[in-house]
Design a protein around this motif. Structure first.
Motif, PDB file in Angstrom:
ATOM      1  N   UNK A  32      39.399  26.738  39.897  1.00  0.00           N
ATOM      2  CA  UNK A  32      41.067  27.651  40.051  1.00  0.00           C
ATOM      3  C   UNK A  32      40.818  29.001  39.719  1.00  0.00           C
ATOM      4  N   UNK A  33      40.462  29.314  38.289  1.00  0.00           N
ATOM      5  CA  UNK A  33      40.519  30.366  37.945  1.00  0.00           C
ATOM      6  C   UNK A  33      39.123  31.433  38.630  1.00  0.00           C
ATOM      7  N   UNK A  34      38.704  30.677  39.382  1.00  0.00           N
ATOM      8  CA  UNK A  34      37.558  31.719  39.872  1.00  0.00           C
ATOM      9  C   UNK A  34      38.013  32.464  41.195  1.00  0.00           C
ATOM     10  N   UNK A  35      38.983  31.137  41.539  1.00  0.00           N
ATOM     11  CA  UNK A  35      39.439  31.881  42.566  1.00  0.00           C
ATOM     12  C   UNK A  35      41.032  32.530  43.000  1.00  0.00           C
ATOM     13  N   UNK A  36      41.290  32.670  41.714  1.00  0.00           N
ATOM     14  CA  UNK A  36      43.022  33.583  41.401  1.00  0.00           C
ATOM     15  C   UNK A  36      41.518  34.808  41.201  1.00  0.00           C
ATOM     16  N   UNK A  37      40.801  35.231  40.714  1.00  0.00           N
ATOM     17  CA  UNK A  37      40.221  36.249  40.307  1.00  0.00           C
ATOM     18  C   UNK A  37      39.096  37.344  41.203  1.00  0.00           C
ATOM     19  N   UNK A  38      38.607  36.679  42.316  1.00  0.00           N
ATOM     20  CA  UNK A  38      38.493  36.469  43.556  1.00  0.00           C
ATOM     21  C   UNK A  38      39.590  37.268  44.381  1.00  0.00           C
TER      22      UNK A  38
END
Length: 67
Positions: free
Chosen positions: A40-46
């Motif tokens: 989820x953190x990676x998705x938010x950054x992307x």
């Protein structure tokens, strides 16, 4: 006496394996939660990166239309 001894040994072994199984299941669940959290953190950054690129694209279109 032998029956009591075997019963206690069987009870101990059963309890031991049940405790180990519960511990492993808890660790797997926690690991999955951490994986989901990381994804989820990676998705938010992307998504933030995509929004920035979209904004740059819109800015370029605006400057191109003005000229």
């Amino acid at each position: 006496m032998k029956i009591l001894k075997y019963t206690l040994i069987l009870l101990f072994i059963t309890s031991f394996f049940t405790a180990c199984s519960s511990k492993v299941q808890t660790e797997v669940t926690e690991s999955n939660d951490q994986n989901v959290s990381g994804l989820l953190k990676t998705l938010i950054k992307k998504e933030q990166e995509i929004n920035k690129l979209n904004q740059k694209l819109e800015d370029c279109k605006k400057t191109k239309d003005v000229e």
